[in-house]
Design a protein around this motif. Structure first.
Motif, PDB file in Angstrom:
ATOM      1  N   GLY A 169     -13.030  13.530  13.907  1.00 33.84           N
ATOM      2  CA  GLY A 169     -12.877  13.422  15.349  1.00 33.84           C
ATOM      3  C   GLY A 169     -11.475  13.021  15.755  1.00 33.84           C
ATOM      4  N   GLY A 170     -10.492  13.360  14.914  1.00 36.31           N
ATOM      5  CA  GLY A 170      -9.113  13.082  15.290  1.00 36.31           C
ATOM      6  C   GLY A 170      -8.641  11.695  14.970  1.00 36.31           C
ATOM      7  N   ILE A 171      -9.355  10.981  14.123  1.00 38.65           N
ATOM      8  CA  ILE A 171      -8.959   9.623  13.751  1.00 38.65           C
ATOM      9  C   ILE A 171      -8.007   9.670  12.565  1.00 38.65           C
ATOM     10  N   LEU A 172      -6.922   8.937  12.676  1.00 38.36           N
ATOM     11  CA  LEU A 172      -5.996   8.786  11.564  1.00 38.36           C
ATOM     12  C   LEU A 172      -6.553   7.707  10.644  1.00 38.36           C
ATOM     13  N   HIS A 173      -6.867   8.084   9.404  1.00 38.48           N
ATOM     14  CA  HIS A 173      -7.487   7.128   8.498  1.00 38.48           C
ATOM     15  C   HIS A 173      -6.493   6.024   8.160  1.00 38.48           C
ATOM     16  N   GLY A 174      -6.801   4.795   8.565  1.00 40.55           N
ATOM     17  CA  GLY A 174      -5.856   3.690   8.452  1.00 40.55           C
ATOM     18  C   GLY A 174      -5.739   3.154   7.034  1.00 40.55           C
TER      19      GLY A 174
ATOM     20  N   ALA B 181     -17.990  -9.402  16.361  1.00 38.95           N
ATOM     21  CA  ALA B 181     -16.542  -9.636  16.348  1.00 38.95           C
ATOM     22  C   ALA B 181     -15.880  -8.276  16.229  1.00 38.95           C
ATOM     23  N   ALA B 182     -14.592  -8.218  16.557  1.00 39.82           N
ATOM     24  CA  ALA B 182     -13.866  -6.947  16.492  1.00 39.82           C
ATOM     25  C   ALA B 182     -12.390  -7.214  16.244  1.00 39.82           C
ATOM     26  N   TRP B 183     -11.748  -6.289  15.540  1.00 41.56           N
ATOM     27  CA  TRP B 183     -10.329  -6.408  15.232  1.00 41.56           C
ATOM     28  C   TRP B 183      -9.655  -5.049  15.367  1.00 41.56           C
ATOM     29  N   LEU B 184      -8.368  -5.074  15.727  1.00 40.17           N
ATOM     30  CA  LEU B 184      -7.494  -3.931  15.524  1.00 40.17           C
ATOM     31  C   LEU B 184      -6.633  -4.254  14.309  1.00 40.17           C
ATOM     32  N   VAL B 185      -6.564  -3.341  13.357  1.00 38.72           N
ATOM     33  CA  VAL B 185      -5.811  -3.598  12.128  1.00 38.72           C
ATOM     34  C   VAL B 185      -4.772  -2.503  11.931  1.00 38.72           C
ATOM     35  N   SER B 186      -3.582  -2.920  11.476  1.00 36.90           N
ATOM     36  CA  SER B 186      -2.494  -1.980  11.240  1.00 36.90           C
ATOM     37  C   SER B 186      -1.548  -2.560  10.207  1.00 36.90           C
ATOM     38  N   SER B 187      -0.618  -1.739   9.738  1.00 37.21           N
ATOM     39  CA  SER B 187       0.224  -2.110   8.607  1.00 37.21           C
ATOM     40  C   SER B 187       1.187  -3.248   8.892  1.00 37.21           C
TER      41      SER B 187
ATOM     42  N   GLU C 227       0.813  -1.220   0.000  1.00 36.91           N
ATOM     43  CA  GLU C 227       0.000   0.000   0.000  1.00 36.91           C
ATOM     44  C   GLU C 227       0.851   1.276   0.000  1.00 36.91           C
ATOM     45  N   VAL C 228       1.884   1.322  -0.833  1.00 36.00           N
ATOM     46  CA  VAL C 228       2.797   2.463  -0.842  1.00 36.00           C
ATOM     47  C   VAL C 228       2.055   3.750  -1.199  1.00 36.00           C
ATOM     48  N   GLY C 229       1.200   3.699  -2.207  1.00 35.75           N
ATOM     49  CA  GLY C 229       0.475   4.893  -2.622  1.00 35.75           C
ATOM     50  C   GLY C 229      -0.354   5.495  -1.508  1.00 35.75           C
ATOM     51  N   ALA C 230      -1.060   4.639  -0.763  1.00 32.03           N
ATOM     52  CA  ALA C 230      -1.896   5.127   0.342  1.00 32.03           C
ATOM     53  C   ALA C 230      -1.044   5.750   1.439  1.00 32.03           C
ATOM     54  N   HIS C 231       0.108   5.145   1.712  1.00 33.94           N
ATOM     55  CA  HIS C 231       0.987   5.700   2.743  1.00 33.94           C
ATOM     56  C   HIS C 231       1.563   7.049   2.316  1.00 33.94           C
ATOM     57  N   LEU C 232       1.938   7.173   1.044  1.00 36.93           N
ATOM     58  CA  LEU C 232       2.480   8.444   0.568  1.00 36.93           C
ATOM     59  C   LEU C 232       1.414   9.521   0.571  1.00 36.93           C
ATOM     60  N   SER C 233       0.172   9.157   0.267  1.00 34.90           N
ATOM     61  CA  SER C 233      -0.926  10.127   0.324  1.00 34.90           C
ATOM     62  C   SER C 233      -1.140  10.606   1.754  1.00 34.90           C
ATOM     63  N   ARG C 234      -1.061   9.687   2.709  1.00 35.12           N
ATOM     64  CA  ARG C 234      -1.261  10.087   4.103  1.00 35.12           C
ATOM     65  C   ARG C 234      -0.086  10.918   4.602  1.00 35.12           C
ATOM     66  N   LEU C 235       1.138  10.603   4.135  1.00 34.67           N
ATOM     67  CA  LEU C 235       2.298  11.416   4.492  1.00 34.67           C
ATOM     68  C   LEU C 235       2.097  12.848   4.008  1.00 34.67           C
ATOM     69  N   ALA C 236       1.599  12.995   2.781  1.00 34.86           N
ATOM     70  CA  ALA C 236       1.345  14.332   2.231  1.00 34.86           C
ATOM     71  C   ALA C 236       0.266  15.057   3.022  1.00 34.86           C
ATOM     72  N   HIS C 237      -0.774  14.319   3.440  1.00 35.03           N
ATOM     73  CA  HIS C 237      -1.847  14.927   4.237  1.00 35.03           C
ATOM     74  C   HIS C 237      -1.306  15.402   5.579  1.00 35.03           C
ATOM     75  N   SER C 238      -0.491  14.580   6.226  1.00 29.70           N
ATOM     76  CA  SER C 238       0.097  14.974   7.502  1.00 29.70           C
ATOM     77  C   SER C 238       0.984  16.204   7.329  1.00 29.70           C
ATOM     78  N   ALA C 239       1.759  16.240   6.245  1.00 31.31           N
ATOM     79  CA  ALA C 239       2.628  17.389   5.983  1.00 31.31           C
ATOM     80  C   ALA C 239       1.798  18.664   5.842  1.00 31.31           C
ATOM     81  N   GLN C 240       0.676  18.561   5.158  1.00 36.61           N
ATOM     82  CA  GLN C 240      -0.195  19.729   4.984  1.00 36.61           C
ATOM     83  C   GLN C 240      -0.726  20.215   6.329  1.00 36.61           C
ATOM     84  N   LEU C 241      -1.177  19.294   7.162  1.00 35.24           N
ATOM     85  CA  LEU C 241      -1.720  19.672   8.473  1.00 35.24           C
ATOM     86  C   LEU C 241      -0.654  20.310   9.356  1.00 35.24           C
ATOM     87  N   CYS C 242       0.600  19.874   9.194  1.00 32.65           N
ATOM     88  CA  CYS C 242       1.690  20.342  10.059  1.00 32.65           C
ATOM     89  C   CYS C 242       2.483  21.491   9.449  1.00 32.65           C
TER      90      CYS C 242
END
Length: 294
Positions: A217-222, A254-260, A61-76
């Motif tokens: 609400g402050g959620i980082l889109h996973g 059922a419930a899960w925590l999901v991460s990279s 998921e490189v593209g999604a990660h780079l998009s989120r990096l760009a979003h974080s950069a914009q916010l910061c």
């Protein structure tokens, strides 16, 4: 043999259209000093990052990660990363990984105080063995995040939707979860809604519908949650984003925590209340998450 790789990056402007950025990379010894004492990432946690899972040399998921990096950069208010440059750096790091699971980290810092800015680097390392969490599950506790659901709208300077290097609160939450005899935590708002885990997204199952808290609400889109929702939708399931009240945690099928890197960890208990576990679906989900994903 454990993998340790580091690559310093001379950040290019976002509109730099060159096709070869190799001259902007410098491989460094990951065990040797590489940052100055004036570096703001270490002094203030003033920067952003991404963690990319790698399976058998394939960065996920490189593209999604780079998009989120760009979003974080914009916010910061950081310079926009050059997507081509960072993708090339990821490709170079992934080539070092070999068979098995690894993790690539992308770091963009504001730089040196009163000096050049920004500072950027990429690392690659062997991932921890997450077999137990994926197969036997995890126990979690709920922890109050200390703000209401609308806090990001009222106070955008809190950077609640950015993946910043300031992870002290996240790590403190994990330590508190361990003190309470759990493996992980789920953050809730002071007005009674579910957010996310310190380092993961939450997914709940209600019948054939999969639900995750709406990404505000402050959620980082996973990135893993997004990929998994696409997969579940293709399998015929309904996927929903909504404001989830904390009371709904104990009524889920059922419930899960999901991460990279950990991928999908089934939740076996929330605040010492047992949660049903769908072992067959969990195995299928993790098989998908371990497959090459672009």
């Amino acid at each position: 043999m454990a993998l340790h790789f580091a690559l310093m990056i001379d950040p290019a402007a976002s509109d730099d259209a060159r096709t070869d950025f190799s001259e902007t990379f410098t491989a460094v010894d990951p065990a040797a000093p590489a940052l100055t004492v004036g570096e703001l990432s270490t002094q203030r946690g003033d920067g952003i990052f991404e963690s990319i899972g790698v399976v058998d040399g394939h960065a996920q998921e490189v593209g999604a990660h780079l998009s989120r990096l760009a979003h974080s950069a914009q916010l910061c208010d950081l310079p926009q990363p050059n997507a081509r440059q960072w993708r090339e750096a990821v490709t170079r790091a992934a080539a070092e990984c070999g068979p098995g699971e690894a993790v690539i980290k992308l770091i963009l810092s504001r730089g040196i105080e009163h000096g050049p800015t920004p500072t950027a680097w990429v690392t690659a390392a062997t991932a921890a063995d997450n077999t137990r969490a994926r197969t036997r599950g995890i126990r979690v506790v709920t922890l109050d995040r200390g703000y209401t659901l609308d806090a990001p709208t009222r106070a955008p300077w809190l950077l609640l939707g950015a993946k910043t290097l300031s992870y002290a609160v996240n790590m403190a939450a994990l330590r508190e979860a361990h003190r309470r005899g759990a493996d992980d935590a789920i953050f809730t708002t002071t007005d009674g809604f579910v957010l996310e885990a310190p380092t993961a997204s939450l997914i709940l199952r209600r019948g054939d519908t999969f639900v995750t808290p709406a990404p505000h609400g402050g959620i980082l889109h996973g990135t893993t949650q997004l990929s998994l929702f696409d997969h579940l939708a293709a399998e015929g399931y309904e996927t929903v984003y909504e404001n989830v009240p904390a009371s709904a945690l104990h009524t889920a099928d059922a419930a899960w925590l999901v991460s990279s890197v950990r991928l999908a960890a089934p939740i076996t208990a929330i605040d010492d209340v047992d949660v049903p576990v769908d072992a067959e679906l969990t195995a299928a989900v993790n098989a998908y998450l371990l497959s090459p994903r672009d």
